[in-house]
Write a protein that holds these residues in place. Structure first.
Motif, mmCIF file in Angstrom:
data_model
loop_
_atom_site.group_PDB
_atom_site.id
_atom_site.type_symbol
_atom_site.label_atom_id
_atom_site.label_comp_id
_atom_site.label_asym_id
_atom_site.label_seq_id
_atom_site.Cartn_x
_atom_site.Cartn_y
_atom_site.Cartn_z
ATOM 1 N N TYR A 1 0.842 -1.199 0.000
ATOM 2 C CA TYR A 1 0.000 0.000 0.000
ATOM 3 C C TYR A 1 0.878 1.250 0.000
ATOM 4 O O TYR A 1 1.960 1.270 0.593
ATOM 5 C CB TYR A 1 -0.877 0.047 1.266
ATOM 6 N N TYR B 1 0.492 5.420 0.838
ATOM 7 C CA TYR B 1 -0.260 6.570 1.321
ATOM 8 C C TYR B 1 0.681 7.777 1.275
ATOM 9 O O TYR B 1 1.901 7.627 1.272
ATOM 10 C CB TYR B 1 -0.709 6.378 2.776
ATOM 11 N N GLN C 1 1.095 11.887 3.090
ATOM 12 C CA GLN C 1 0.598 12.794 4.107
ATOM 13 C C GLN C 1 1.195 14.172 3.856
ATOM 14 O O GLN C 1 2.410 14.355 3.941
ATOM 15 C CB GLN C 1 0.958 12.307 5.511
ATOM 16 N N GLY D 1 -4.486 14.280 7.399
ATOM 17 C CA GLY D 1 -4.581 12.833 7.486
ATOM 18 C C GLY D 1 -3.944 12.174 6.277
ATOM 19 O O GLY D 1 -3.952 12.733 5.183
ATOM 20 N N PRO D 2 -3.366 10.986 6.434
ATOM 21 C CA PRO D 2 -2.791 10.278 5.289
ATOM 22 C C PRO D 2 -3.838 10.039 4.202
ATOM 23 O O PRO D 2 -4.996 9.736 4.505
ATOM 24 C CB PRO D 2 -2.315 8.957 5.902
ATOM 25 N N TYR E 1 -4.849 7.847 0.871
ATOM 26 C CA TYR E 1 -4.603 6.616 0.135
ATOM 27 C C TYR E 1 -4.251 6.947 -1.311
ATOM 28 O O TYR E 1 -4.894 7.806 -1.942
ATOM 29 C CB TYR E 1 -5.846 5.721 0.175
ATOM 30 N N TYR F 1 4.365 7.088 2.307
ATOM 31 C CA TYR F 1 4.546 5.878 3.092
ATOM 32 C C TYR F 1 4.248 4.638 2.248
ATOM 33 O O TYR F 1 3.188 4.556 1.614
ATOM 34 C CB TYR F 1 3.617 5.869 4.301
ATOM 35 N N ARG G 1 0.856 -4.988 4.071
ATOM 36 C CA ARG G 1 -0.257 -5.372 4.932
ATOM 37 C C ARG G 1 -0.917 -6.652 4.447
ATOM 38 O O ARG G 1 -1.174 -6.807 3.261
ATOM 39 C CB ARG G 1 -1.281 -4.245 4.947
ATOM 40 N N LEU H 1 -2.429 -0.671 10.048
ATOM 41 C CA LEU H 1 -1.315 -0.317 9.185
ATOM 42 C C LEU H 1 -0.115 0.011 10.061
ATOM 43 O O LEU H 1 -0.255 0.714 11.056
ATOM 44 C CB LEU H 1 -1.675 0.889 8.320
ATOM 45 N N PHE I 1 3.155 2.015 10.043
ATOM 46 C CA PHE I 1 3.829 3.071 9.303
ATOM 47 C C PHE I 1 5.300 3.136 9.689
ATOM 48 O O PHE I 1 5.648 3.075 10.868
ATOM 49 C CB PHE I 1 3.192 4.434 9.594
ATOM 50 N N LYS J 1 8.934 5.526 8.581
ATOM 51 C CA LYS J 1 9.196 6.969 8.547
ATOM 52 C C LYS J 1 8.867 7.595 7.189
ATOM 53 O O LYS J 1 8.770 8.806 7.074
ATOM 54 C CB LYS J 1 10.649 7.240 8.916
ATOM 55 N N TYR K 1 -5.299 6.100 15.338
ATOM 56 C CA TYR K 1 -3.845 6.195 15.334
ATOM 57 C C TYR K 1 -3.435 7.490 16.045
ATOM 58 O O TYR K 1 -4.155 8.480 16.025
ATOM 59 C CB TYR K 1 -3.298 6.240 13.899
ATOM 60 N N LEU L 1 3.575 7.624 13.310
ATOM 61 C CA LEU L 1 2.191 7.164 13.320
ATOM 62 C C LEU L 1 2.112 5.809 13.997
ATOM 63 O O LEU L 1 2.706 4.835 13.530
ATOM 64 C CB LEU L 1 1.692 7.027 11.887
ATOM 65 N N LEU M 1 -5.649 10.412 14.630
ATOM 66 C CA LEU M 1 -6.242 10.125 13.334
ATOM 67 C C LEU M 1 -7.190 8.944 13.420
ATOM 68 O O LEU M 1 -6.917 7.964 14.103
ATOM 69 C CB LEU M 1 -5.142 9.815 12.318
ATOM 70 N N GLN N 1 -8.070 1.281 4.048
ATOM 71 C CA GLN N 1 -8.424 2.262 5.066
ATOM 72 C C GLN N 1 -8.343 3.672 4.501
ATOM 73 O O GLN N 1 -7.404 4.000 3.778
ATOM 74 C CB GLN N 1 -7.466 2.167 6.259
ATOM 75 N N PHE O 1 -8.443 7.741 5.761
ATOM 76 C CA PHE O 1 -8.217 8.528 6.960
ATOM 77 C C PHE O 1 -9.025 9.818 6.971
ATOM 78 O O PHE O 1 -9.303 10.416 5.934
ATOM 79 C CB PHE O 1 -6.731 8.887 7.081
ATOM 80 N N GLY O 2 -9.348 10.253 8.197
ATOM 81 C CA GLY O 2 -9.928 11.561 8.395
ATOM 82 C C GLY O 2 -8.834 12.610 8.524
ATOM 83 O O GLY O 2 -7.640 12.292 8.461
ATOM 84 N N PRO O 3 -9.227 13.876 8.739
ATOM 85 C CA PRO O 3 -8.250 14.969 8.806
ATOM 86 C C PRO O 3 -7.494 15.030 10.128
ATOM 87 O O PRO O 3 -6.457 15.692 10.212
ATOM 88 C CB PRO O 3 -9.115 16.215 8.628
ATOM 89 N N GLY O 4 -8.001 14.335 11.155
ATOM 90 C CA GLY O 4 -7.311 14.317 12.437
ATOM 91 C C GLY O 4 -7.817 15.362 13.421
ATOM 92 O O GLY O 4 -8.442 16.354 13.046
#
Lengths: 110, 112
Positions: free
Chosen positions: A34, A36, A38, A43-44, A46, A87, A91, A98, A100, A102, B35, B43, B90, B101, B103-106
Motif C-alpha cells: 500500500y 499513502y 501525508q 490525514g494520510p 490513500y 509511506y 499489509r 497499518l 507506518f 518513517k 492512530y 504514526l 487520526l 483504510q 483517513f480523516g483529517p485528524g
C-alpha cells in the motif's frame, strides 16, 4: 516494526516523473503493498495498492518487481502539491492495522 | 460520498483532564481504527473497532480507550492527560477488514 525500507528524502523537479522506491524483502505471498501520502499535518491520503501485478489509477502507478521484494511508486507529472511524506506499507489481507515507517519526504521544486 | 470526519479538529487541555474525540466513518464502513501521530514516535496504531467490538489493540496504556456505536461512529477517550499525549489523533475507516483504510483529517490535541 515496519516491514519496509524507504529513502528518507527525495527531490523532484516540477513536471517530471517522481519515482519513489520501497524495499520489502520479507513480504509474504498474501501481503499487499500500500502507498499513502501525508501532506503536512493532514490525514494520510490513500494512493494505490497492489499484490503482484502493476497497478495504475488517476493518481499514480505502482510497479512491483517479479520477486515482490521491492516496488516503485510513480507520479507521472509531479506538481508542487505532490510535496508530502510518502509511506509504503505492507499489509496482510485481514490484518487490522497499518504499520507506518518513517516514509520518504518528497520535495517537488519549481 | 462524504469522507471520514473527525471532531473537534483542535483541542487544548491541561494535564490531568480527560478528553473525548469523535469519528464518523464513511457511509457503509463498519471498521474504525485510531492512530496517534507524534514527531518522535511517528504514526502508531491505537485500536480498531469492527461492528462495535474491539478487534485489535496497540501498545498504549489503559488511559486510552474507545468505543463504537451501532451506527459505526466511534469515540476515543484519554483520561488523566499527560504532556506526552499532545499529538495528532487520526481515525481511519474501511468497509471490511480486508479493505483499504481511508483517513480523516485528524484532531490536533495539545496538553498544557
Amino acid at each position: 516494526d515496519a516491514k519496509t525500507t524507504q529513502p528518507p528524502s527525495m527531490d523532484c523537479a516540477e513536471g517530471r516523473a517522481a519515482n519513489l522506491p520501497c524495499n520489502h524483502s520479507t513480504i509474504s505471498g498474501n501481503e499487499y503493498v500500500y502507498w499513502y501520502r501525508q501532506i503536512h499535518s493532514q490525514g494520510p491520503q490513500y494512493i494505490i495498492h497492489g499484490l503482484k501485478n502493476n497497478e495504475t489509477n488517476e493518481m499514480a502507478s505502482l510497479i512491483i518487481t517479479e520477486d515482490r521484494k521491492s516496488s516503485t511508486l510513480i507520479l507521472p507529472h509531479a506538481t508542487l502539491r505532490d510535496t508530502a511524506v510518502y509511506y509504503c506499507i505492507v499489509r496482510g489481507g485481514s490484518q487490522g492495522n497499518l504499520i507506518f515507517g518513517k516514509g520518504t519526504k518528497l520535495s517537488v521544486k519549481p | 460520498k462524504a469522507g471520514v470526519t473527525q471532531t473537534p479538529r483542535y483541542l487544548i487541555k491541561t494535564r490531568g483532564q480527560q478528553v473525548t474525540l469523535s469519528c464518523s466513518p464513511i457511509s457503509g464502513h463498519r471498521s474504525v481504527s485510531w492512530y496517534q501521530q507524534t514527531p518522535g514516535q511517528g504514526l502508531q496504531f491505537l485500536f480498531e473497532y469492527f461492528s462495535e467490538t474491539q478487534r485489535n489493540k496497540g501498545n498504549f496504556p489503559g488511559r486510552f480507550s474507545g468505543r463504537q456505536f451501532s451506527n459505526s461512529r466511534s469515540e476515543m477517550n484519554v483520561s488523566t492527560l499527560e504532556l506526552g499525549d499532545s499529538a495528532l489523533y487520526l481515525c481511519a475507516s474501511r468497509r471490511g477488514r480486508a479493505d483499504t483504510q481511508y483517513f480523516g483529517p485528524g484532531t490536533r490535541l495539545t496538553v498544557l
